[in-house]
Write a protein that holds these residues in place. Sequence first.
Motif, PDB file in Angstrom:
ATOM      1  N   GLU A   1      -7.497  26.976  12.595  1.00  0.00           N
ATOM      2  CA  GLU A   1      -7.230  26.070  12.994  1.00  0.00           C
ATOM      3  C   GLU A   1      -6.370  25.424  12.151  1.00  0.00           C
ATOM      4  OE1 GLU A   1      -9.063  24.479  17.125  1.00  0.00           O
ATOM      5  OE2 GLU A   1      -9.283  25.603  17.695  1.00  0.00           O
ATOM      6  N   ALA A   2      -5.179  24.282  13.509  1.00  0.00           N
ATOM      7  CA  ALA A   2      -4.214  22.885  12.505  1.00  0.00           C
ATOM      8  C   ALA A   2      -5.964  22.344  11.861  1.00  0.00           C
ATOM      9  CB  ALA A   2      -3.371  23.241  12.982  1.00  0.00           C
ATOM     10  N   VAL A   3      -4.870  21.604  10.947  1.00  0.00           N
ATOM     11  CA  VAL A   3      -6.462  20.644  10.533  1.00  0.00           C
ATOM     12  C   VAL A   3      -5.530  19.050  11.797  1.00  0.00           C
ATOM     13  CG1 VAL A   3      -7.691  19.171   8.856  1.00  0.00           C
ATOM     14  CG2 VAL A   3      -7.267  21.333   8.751  1.00  0.00           C
ATOM     15  N   LEU A   4      -6.624  18.463  12.414  1.00  0.00           N
ATOM     16  CA  LEU A   4      -5.534  17.027  12.835  1.00  0.00           C
ATOM     17  C   LEU A   4      -6.694  16.250  12.648  1.00  0.00           C
ATOM     18  CD1 LEU A   4      -5.577  18.469  16.971  1.00  0.00           C
ATOM     19  CD2 LEU A   4      -3.967  18.621  14.779  1.00  0.00           C
ATOM     20  N   THR A   5      -5.869  15.194  12.152  1.00  0.00           N
ATOM     21  CA  THR A   5      -7.228  13.994  11.551  1.00  0.00           C
ATOM     22  C   THR A   5      -6.441  12.595  11.755  1.00  0.00           C
ATOM     23  OG1 THR A   5      -5.710  13.930   9.245  1.00  0.00           O
ATOM     24  CG2 THR A   5      -6.779  15.358   8.934  1.00  0.00           C
ATOM     25  N   GLN A   6      -7.831  12.000  10.582  1.00  0.00           N
ATOM     26  CA  GLN A   6      -7.181  10.608  12.012  1.00  0.00           C
ATOM     27  C   GLN A   6      -6.722   9.666  10.810  1.00  0.00           C
ATOM     28  OE1 GLN A   6     -11.003   8.385  10.680  1.00  0.00           O
ATOM     29  NE2 GLN A   6     -10.513   8.508   8.580  1.00  0.00           N
ATOM     30  N   PHE A   7      -5.990   9.960  10.142  1.00  0.00           N
ATOM     31  CA  PHE A   7      -4.893   9.403   9.129  1.00  0.00           C
ATOM     32  C   PHE A   7      -3.567  10.697   8.941  1.00  0.00           C
ATOM     33  CE2 PHE A   7      -2.081   7.567   5.541  1.00  0.00           C
ATOM     34  CZ  PHE A   7      -2.071   6.332   7.047  1.00  0.00           C
TER      35      PHE A   7
ATOM     36  N   LEU B   1       0.951  -1.302   0.123  1.00  0.00           N
ATOM     37  CA  LEU B   1      -0.226  -0.505   0.016  1.00  0.00           C
ATOM     38  C   LEU B   1       0.878   1.477  -0.182  1.00  0.00           C
ATOM     39  CD1 LEU B   1      -2.342   1.789   0.909  1.00  0.00           C
ATOM     40  CD2 LEU B   1      -2.700   1.321   3.018  1.00  0.00           C
ATOM     41  N   VAL B   2       0.613   1.636  -0.764  1.00  0.00           N
ATOM     42  CA  VAL B   2       1.482   3.841  -1.188  1.00  0.00           C
ATOM     43  C   VAL B   2       0.248   4.605  -0.606  1.00  0.00           C
ATOM     44  CG1 VAL B   2       2.597   4.849  -1.925  1.00  0.00           C
ATOM     45  CG2 VAL B   2       3.335   2.342  -2.976  1.00  0.00           C
ATOM     46  N   ALA B   3       0.611   4.943   0.267  1.00  0.00           N
ATOM     47  CA  ALA B   3      -0.677   6.519   1.279  1.00  0.00           C
ATOM     48  C   ALA B   3       0.028   7.838   1.292  1.00  0.00           C
ATOM     49  CB  ALA B   3      -1.296   5.255   2.503  1.00  0.00           C
ATOM     50  N   VAL B   4      -0.691   8.247   1.237  1.00  0.00           N
ATOM     51  CA  VAL B   4      -0.225  10.071   0.784  1.00  0.00           C
ATOM     52  C   VAL B   4      -1.083  10.700   2.391  1.00  0.00           C
ATOM     53  CG1 VAL B   4       0.592  12.055   0.169  1.00  0.00           C
ATOM     54  CG2 VAL B   4       1.068   9.835  -1.103  1.00  0.00           C
ATOM     55  N   THR B   5      -0.441  11.449   2.526  1.00  0.00           N
ATOM     56  CA  THR B   5      -1.696  12.259   3.693  1.00  0.00           C
ATOM     57  C   THR B   5      -0.617  13.325   3.789  1.00  0.00           C
ATOM     58  OG1 THR B   5      -2.311  12.101   5.639  1.00  0.00           O
ATOM     59  CG2 THR B   5      -0.825  10.654   5.648  1.00  0.00           C
ATOM     60  N   ASN B   6      -1.271  14.380   5.090  1.00  0.00           N
ATOM     61  CA  ASN B   6      -0.705  14.887   5.321  1.00  0.00           C
ATOM     62  C   ASN B   6      -0.643  15.392   6.939  1.00  0.00           C
ATOM     63  OD1 ASN B   6      -0.824  16.803   2.882  1.00  0.00           O
ATOM     64  ND2 ASN B   6      -2.365  17.138   3.011  1.00  0.00           N
ATOM     65  N   GLY B   7       0.740  16.056   7.396  1.00  0.00           N
ATOM     66  CA  GLY B   7       0.675  16.626   9.040  1.00  0.00           C
ATOM     67  C   GLY B   7       0.013  17.699   9.534  1.00  0.00           C
ATOM     68  N   ASP B   8      -0.088  17.707  10.855  1.00  0.00           N
ATOM     69  CA  ASP B   8      -0.995  18.600  11.898  1.00  0.00           C
ATOM     70  C   ASP B   8      -0.131  19.694  11.359  1.00  0.00           C
ATOM     71  OD1 ASP B   8      -2.015  15.894  12.772  1.00  0.00           O
ATOM     72  OD2 ASP B   8      -1.142  16.710  14.726  1.00  0.00           O
ATOM     73  N   GLU B   9       0.763  20.555  11.099  1.00  0.00           N
ATOM     74  CA  GLU B   9       0.802  21.661  10.906  1.00  0.00           C
ATOM     75  C   GLU B   9       1.207  21.702   9.247  1.00  0.00           C
ATOM     76  OE1 GLU B   9       1.501  24.062  12.882  1.00  0.00           O
ATOM     77  OE2 GLU B   9       0.777  22.383  14.376  1.00  0.00           O
ATOM     78  N   HIS B  10       0.235  21.050   8.513  1.00  0.00           N
ATOM     79  CA  HIS B  10       0.102  21.053   6.964  1.00  0.00           C
ATOM     80  C   HIS B  10      -0.740  22.687   7.327  1.00  0.00           C
ATOM     81  CE1 HIS B  10       0.054  20.120   2.585  1.00  0.00           C
ATOM     82  NE2 HIS B  10      -1.531  20.539   2.839  1.00  0.00           N
ATOM     83  N   MET B  11       0.067  23.357   6.390  1.00  0.00           N
ATOM     84  CA  MET B  11      -0.327  24.935   6.263  1.00  0.00           C
ATOM     85  C   MET B  11      -1.184  25.596   7.212  1.00  0.00           C
ATOM     86  SD  MET B  11      -0.830  25.506   3.170  1.00  0.00           S
ATOM     87  CE  MET B  11      -1.355  26.649   2.948  1.00  0.00           C
ATOM     88  N   ALA B  12      -0.487  25.999   8.527  1.00  0.00           N
ATOM     89  CA  ALA B  12      -1.600  25.552   9.552  1.00  0.00           C
ATOM     90  C   ALA B  12      -1.041  27.302   9.714  1.00  0.00           C
ATOM     91  CB  ALA B  12      -0.791  24.716  10.797  1.00  0.00           C
ATOM     92  N   ASP B  13      -0.254  27.897   9.259  1.00  0.00           N
ATOM     93  CA  ASP B  13       0.356  29.633   9.144  1.00  0.00           C
ATOM     94  C   ASP B  13      -0.897  29.961   8.995  1.00  0.00           C
ATOM     95  OD1 ASP B  13       2.523  28.485  10.717  1.00  0.00           O
ATOM     96  OD2 ASP B  13       4.325  28.506   8.962  1.00  0.00           O
ATOM     97  N   LEU B  14      -1.427  29.403   7.771  1.00  0.00           N
ATOM     98  CA  LEU B  14      -2.306  30.445   6.885  1.00  0.00           C
ATOM     99  C   LEU B  14      -3.541  29.794   7.425  1.00  0.00           C
ATOM    100  CD1 LEU B  14      -3.380  31.817   4.319  1.00  0.00           C
ATOM    101  CD2 LEU B  14      -3.674  29.411   3.506  1.00  0.00           C
ATOM    102  N   ARG B  15      -4.191  29.042   7.697  1.00  0.00           N
ATOM    103  CA  ARG B  15      -5.553  29.073   8.645  1.00  0.00           C
ATOM    104  C   ARG B  15      -5.339  29.827  10.124  1.00  0.00           C
ATOM    105  NH1 ARG B  15      -8.030  24.662   6.897  1.00  0.00           N
ATOM    106  NH2 ARG B  15      -9.437  24.308   9.290  1.00  0.00           N
ATOM    107  N   ARG B  16      -4.226  30.006  10.370  1.00  0.00           N
ATOM    108  CA  ARG B  16      -4.195  30.639  12.284  1.00  0.00           C
ATOM    109  C   ARG B  16      -4.319  32.223  11.403  1.00  0.00           C
ATOM    110  NH1 ARG B  16       0.068  26.073  13.861  1.00  0.00           N
ATOM    111  NH2 ARG B  16      -1.064  24.595  14.931  1.00  0.00           N
TER     112      ARG B  16
END
Length: 232
Positions: free
Chosen positions: A159-165, A139-154
């Motif tokens: 707020e930063a997006v916190l996801t299940q994966f 399985l090749v899976a791609v995802t983002n981290g908790d701080e992905h685009m967090a500066d712009l969102r704040r």
Amino acid sequence: MTDRDHVSRQYTTEEHLETRTSVWHPTLDGREPSCEALTAVVQGEPRRVLEVGCGTGAFAARIATSLPDAELMAVDQSSRFVELTTRRGVEAQVADVEELPYDDASFDAVAALWMLYHVGDLHRGLAEIRRVLRPGGRLVAVTNGDEHMADLRREAGGEAVLTQFSSENGEEALLHHFEDVTRDDLRTRAFFGDHAAAVAYLHSSQEDVAWRLPHFDGPREYAGHTTVFVAT
């Protein structure tokens, strides 16, 4: 991120997805997540490949070009995305990763790019992926981290997006279903030509947030954080 109705509205058309994908640029050393994911898929020399959550079919089409002799199937819950993928010459059908319409051990590789954080029951979805993979398949899976685009969102009052994966918890989730997991972390960059482009990006997610991004002149760059996982 996992609300089925919200996800369905997001991907009724390609507009919102294209708004988000259009701003991304490679890391400073020239690496790009989907290229790294494609390399990981191709390295396994698969004969049968499945992409789940195929979106507009851009990645599936690259798989088809890189592996012309492989049998390729793509699925998505959006009928519009299945239509667009089919137009690229890739066999595609509407299907849910939580209930894949394929036999056990049907595929040598499965690709899941930026979609596992949307799955209603993540572990059911991962179990289904594991089921349709042959022994030794990847399985090749791609995802983002908790701080992905967090500066712009704040800056815009969110707020930063916190996801299940995510980059932070994806490995743990994968190890419930796979014996070996490797990761490749990439610091991508989002470029906005002006303030209006950044606002359009924020609104493309259709979140219940009253975005208030302070005005700025000229272009601006924000940091992304993306991880490519390979699980076997």
